[in-house]
Design a protein around this motif. Structure first.
Motif, mmCIF file in Angstrom:
data_model
loop_
_atom_site.group_PDB
_atom_site.id
_atom_site.type_symbol
_atom_site.label_atom_id
_atom_site.label_comp_id
_atom_site.label_asym_id
_atom_site.label_seq_id
_atom_site.Cartn_x
_atom_site.Cartn_y
_atom_site.Cartn_z
ATOM 1 N N ALA A 66 82.382 66.363 69.408
ATOM 2 C CA ALA A 66 82.204 67.506 68.518
ATOM 3 C C ALA A 66 83.258 68.552 68.845
ATOM 4 O O ALA A 66 83.741 68.623 69.984
ATOM 5 C CB ALA A 66 80.807 68.104 68.697
ATOM 6 N N SER A 67 83.578 69.385 67.868
ATOM 7 C CA SER A 67 84.576 70.429 68.120
ATOM 8 C C SER A 67 84.086 71.411 69.187
ATOM 9 O O SER A 67 84.892 72.005 69.902
ATOM 10 C CB SER A 67 84.940 71.157 66.832
ATOM 11 N N GLY A 68 82.780 71.573 69.332
ATOM 12 C CA GLY A 68 82.225 72.456 70.351
ATOM 13 C C GLY A 68 81.914 71.769 71.661
ATOM 14 O O GLY A 68 81.280 72.360 72.545
ATOM 15 N N TYR A 69 82.355 70.535 71.836
ATOM 16 C CA TYR A 69 82.012 69.729 73.011
ATOM 17 C C TYR A 69 82.485 70.369 74.322
ATOM 18 O O TYR A 69 81.708 70.508 75.263
ATOM 19 C CB TYR A 69 82.618 68.344 72.845
ATOM 20 N N ARG A 70 83.752 70.748 74.391
ATOM 21 C CA ARG A 70 84.307 71.307 75.628
ATOM 22 C C ARG A 70 83.505 72.526 76.072
ATOM 23 O O ARG A 70 83.225 72.695 77.261
ATOM 24 C CB ARG A 70 85.769 71.686 75.431
ATOM 25 N N ASP A 71 83.128 73.378 75.118
ATOM 26 C CA ASP A 71 82.389 74.599 75.458
ATOM 27 C C ASP A 71 81.009 74.300 76.034
ATOM 28 O O ASP A 71 80.447 75.133 76.743
ATOM 29 C CB ASP A 71 82.242 75.493 74.231
ATOM 30 N N GLY A 72 80.468 73.126 75.748
ATOM 31 C CA GLY A 72 79.172 72.739 76.284
ATOM 32 C C GLY A 72 79.243 72.130 77.670
ATOM 33 O O GLY A 72 78.213 71.885 78.301
ATOM 34 N N LEU A 73 80.450 71.876 78.146
ATOM 35 C CA LEU A 73 80.644 71.335 79.496
ATOM 36 C C LEU A 73 80.708 72.488 80.494
ATOM 37 O O LEU A 73 81.035 73.611 80.122
ATOM 38 C CB LEU A 73 81.936 70.512 79.547
ATOM 39 N N PRO A 74 80.412 72.221 81.770
ATOM 40 C CA PRO A 74 80.472 73.294 82.769
ATOM 41 C C PRO A 74 81.869 73.925 82.834
ATOM 42 O O PRO A 74 82.876 73.213 82.749
ATOM 43 C CB PRO A 74 80.145 72.585 84.085
ATOM 44 N N ALA A 75 81.926 75.229 82.993
ATOM 45 C CA ALA A 75 83.206 75.948 83.044
ATOM 46 C C ALA A 75 84.113 75.396 84.149
ATOM 47 O O ALA A 75 85.337 75.322 83.970
ATOM 48 C CB ALA A 75 82.962 77.435 83.235
ATOM 49 N N TRP A 76 83.524 74.983 85.283
ATOM 50 C CA TRP A 76 84.335 74.463 86.385
ATOM 51 C C TRP A 76 85.032 73.159 86.020
ATOM 52 O O TRP A 76 85.999 72.756 86.681
ATOM 53 C CB TRP A 76 83.506 74.286 87.663
ATOM 54 N N HIS A 77 84.596 72.484 84.957
ATOM 55 C CA HIS A 77 85.189 71.207 84.543
ATOM 56 C C HIS A 77 86.284 71.379 83.486
ATOM 57 O O HIS A 77 87.036 70.446 83.222
ATOM 58 C CB HIS A 77 84.086 70.272 84.018
ATOM 59 N N HIS A 78 86.404 72.550 82.895
ATOM 60 C CA HIS A 78 87.332 72.742 81.777
ATOM 61 C C HIS A 78 88.774 72.377 82.120
ATOM 62 O O HIS A 78 89.466 71.760 81.307
ATOM 63 C CB HIS A 78 87.255 74.167 81.249
ATOM 64 N N LEU A 96 82.247 66.039 63.848
ATOM 65 C CA LEU A 96 81.085 66.923 63.940
ATOM 66 C C LEU A 96 81.465 68.202 64.685
ATOM 67 O O LEU A 96 82.406 68.208 65.476
ATOM 68 C CB LEU A 96 79.933 66.203 64.637
ATOM 69 N N SER A 97 80.714 69.263 64.457
ATOM 70 C CA SER A 97 81.036 70.519 65.140
ATOM 71 C C SER A 97 80.060 70.841 66.266
ATOM 72 O O SER A 97 80.475 71.250 67.350
ATOM 73 C CB SER A 97 81.114 71.680 64.145
ATOM 74 N N ALA A 98 78.763 70.686 66.037
ATOM 75 C CA ALA A 98 77.769 71.022 67.061
ATOM 76 C C ALA A 98 77.740 69.951 68.148
ATOM 77 O O ALA A 98 77.624 68.763 67.865
ATOM 78 C CB ALA A 98 76.387 71.170 66.439
ATOM 79 N N SER A 99 77.834 70.389 69.387
ATOM 80 C CA SER A 99 77.796 69.467 70.520
ATOM 81 C C SER A 99 76.348 69.248 70.931
ATOM 82 O O SER A 99 75.831 69.865 71.858
ATOM 83 C CB SER A 99 78.606 70.033 71.684
ATOM 84 N N ALA A 101 72.861 66.145 70.881
ATOM 85 C CA ALA A 101 72.577 64.738 71.176
ATOM 86 C C ALA A 101 73.082 63.814 70.067
ATOM 87 O O ALA A 101 73.596 62.719 70.340
ATOM 88 C CB ALA A 101 71.073 64.542 71.393
ATOM 89 N N HIS A 102 72.965 64.248 68.823
ATOM 90 C CA HIS A 102 73.454 63.438 67.699
ATOM 91 C C HIS A 102 74.970 63.216 67.815
ATOM 92 O O HIS A 102 75.454 62.090 67.659
ATOM 93 C CB HIS A 102 73.102 64.122 66.370
ATOM 94 N N ALA A 103 75.713 64.276 68.089
ATOM 95 C CA ALA A 103 77.162 64.165 68.227
ATOM 96 C C ALA A 103 77.543 63.315 69.439
ATOM 97 O O ALA A 103 78.481 62.510 69.373
ATOM 98 C CB ALA A 103 77.796 65.551 68.344
ATOM 99 N N HIS A 104 76.808 63.473 70.532
ATOM 100 C CA HIS A 104 77.118 62.697 71.737
ATOM 101 C C HIS A 104 76.917 61.208 71.471
ATOM 102 O O HIS A 104 77.728 60.381 71.895
ATOM 103 C CB HIS A 104 76.281 63.173 72.912
ATOM 104 N N MET A 105 75.853 60.848 70.770
ATOM 105 C CA MET A 105 75.632 59.439 70.454
ATOM 106 C C MET A 105 76.680 58.945 69.469
ATOM 107 O O MET A 105 77.184 57.829 69.604
ATOM 108 C CB MET A 105 74.213 59.226 69.915
ATOM 109 N N ALA A 106 77.046 59.774 68.490
ATOM 110 C CA ALA A 106 78.090 59.386 67.537
ATOM 111 C C ALA A 106 79.413 59.136 68.270
ATOM 112 O O ALA A 106 80.122 58.163 67.980
ATOM 113 C CB ALA A 106 78.264 60.467 66.475
ATOM 114 N N GLY A 107 79.737 59.989 69.235
ATOM 115 C CA GLY A 107 80.940 59.787 70.033
ATOM 116 C C GLY A 107 80.865 58.497 70.837
ATOM 117 O O GLY A 107 81.842 57.746 70.925
#
Length: 159
Positions: A66-78, A96-99, A101-107
Motif C-alpha cells: 500500500a502507498s501508506g505501508y512504509r508509514d505503518g512500519l516502525p520508525a527505526w526501520h525506515h 492500494l493506499s491503506a496499509s 490486513a487486506h493490503a498486506h494479503m494482497a501484497g
C-alpha cells in the motif's frame, strides 16, 4: 531462482539471531547469479532475507502492499526499508493506499505469484490476523508454490 519471503514480525532478539543464520543458510543454497529474492521488506524476516540475498550477490524485487505501508512500519526501520527499496531491481504495487490486513494479503498474493518458491519464517501456528504468515503459506500451497519453512530449534515467536 525466484524466492519469496513471508514471516513473523516482532520476534525476540535470540530468535532473530537463529533465524538470520537459517535464512543465510537457505539463501546460500542458490547460485547468486540467478537468485532473485522477492520481499515486502518489512522489519524482521522480510528485511533479513532481502539483506541476505543481496549479501550473497543476488538481487531483490520489492512488493509494496500500500502507498501508506512504509508509514505503518516502525520508525527505526525506515532507513533499512528505504535502502532496500533503492536496491530493488523492480518494485511491484497493489495500487492500494491503506496499509491494512487486506493490503498486506494482497501484497503477499502478488509476491507468491512472482515466486518459484516461498520461504516462510513460520512457527506452524494459525495466523493471528488476516494476512498473517499462515495465510500466506496456505495461499502458496493452494497455488502450487512450494514452501520451505524456516523455524530453527530454539526460535520462539514471543519473548
Amino acid at each position: 531462482m525466484r524466492l519469496g519471503i513471508t514471516g513473523h514480525r516482532g520476534l525476540p532478539r535470540e530468535s532473530e539471531r537463529l533465524i538470520r543464520t537459517a535464512l543465510n543458510f537457505t539463501v546460500q543454497q542458490y547460485s547468486p547469479e540467478t537468485l532473485m529474492g522477492i520481499s515486502c521488506i518489512a522489519d524482521g524476516p522480510d528485511a533479513w532475507f532481502a539483506e541476505s540475498v543481496l549479501d550473497h550477490g543476488g538481487h531483490i524485487e520489492v512488493v509494496v502492499p500500500a502507498s501508506g505501508y512504509r508509514d505503518g512500519l516502525p520508525a527505526w526501520h525506515h532507513a533499512t526499508y528505504d535502502r532496500l527499496l533503492r536496491q530493488a531491481r523492480e518494485v511491484h504495487s497493489t495500487g492500494l493506499s491503506a496499509s491494512d490486513a487486506h493490503a498486506h494479503m494482497a501484497g503477499s498474493e502478488i509476491l507468491v505469484g512472482l515466486a518459484d518458491r516461498l520461504v516462510a519464517v513460520w512457527d506452524g501456528k494459525p495466523a493471528r490476523g488476516h494476512g498473517g504468515t499462515a495465510d500466506v503459506v496456505e495461499y502458496a500451497n493452494r497455488n502450487g508454490v512450494p514452501v520451505d519453512v524456516v523455524w530453527p530449534d530454539g526460535a520462539a515467536r514471543d519473548g
